[in-house]
Motif scaffolding. Structure first.
Motif: not given
Length: 114
Positions: A1-7, A31-44
């Motif tokens: 999945r492309d996370l985009g330039a904002s990430v 996980k908390a730090a990375l969760g700020e960058l990518v939503d939980a659904d993407t991680w799942a």
């Protein structure tokens, strides 16, 4: 999945202390730090995809291992048959040489008796 330039902008290197903090972080902090960058659904989704790929890779590796074992057994059997065939060929060649020598001797004796 492309996370985009904002990430990409949020994860850009902003100093050694930031990298060190993430490397030294426990699982929850990371996980908390990375969760700020990518939503939980993407991680799942990524986790599920990763597990699926690992499972498929393990199955494929097991199949390759079984295939390699079967091929190795086949090679051993073929080498054994080849050794038996070479021994039989050598025995046959020796038998032919003995027969030729015997026949030549018989021929000489027959010629000398005439």
């Amino acid at each position: 999945r492309d996370l985009g330039a904002s990430v990409a902008a949020r994860i850009a290197f902003h100093g050694q202390h930031t990298v060190g903090q993430l490397l030294d972080a426990n699982d929850a902090t990371l996980k908390a730090a990375l969760g700020e960058l990518v939503d939980a659904d993407t991680w799942a989704e990524a986790k599920a995809l990763s597990r699926k790929r690992v499972s498929e890779a393990r199955k494929h590796a097991a199949a390759l291992g079984a295939d390699a074992s079967a091929r190795s057994d086949y090679v051993r059997r073929t080498e054994s048959r080849l050794a038996l065939a070479r021994n039989a060929a050598n025995d046959w060649a020796a038998e032919v040489e003995r027969n030729i020598a015997r026949l030549e001797g018989d021929e000489r004796r027959a010629a000398s008796s005439l």
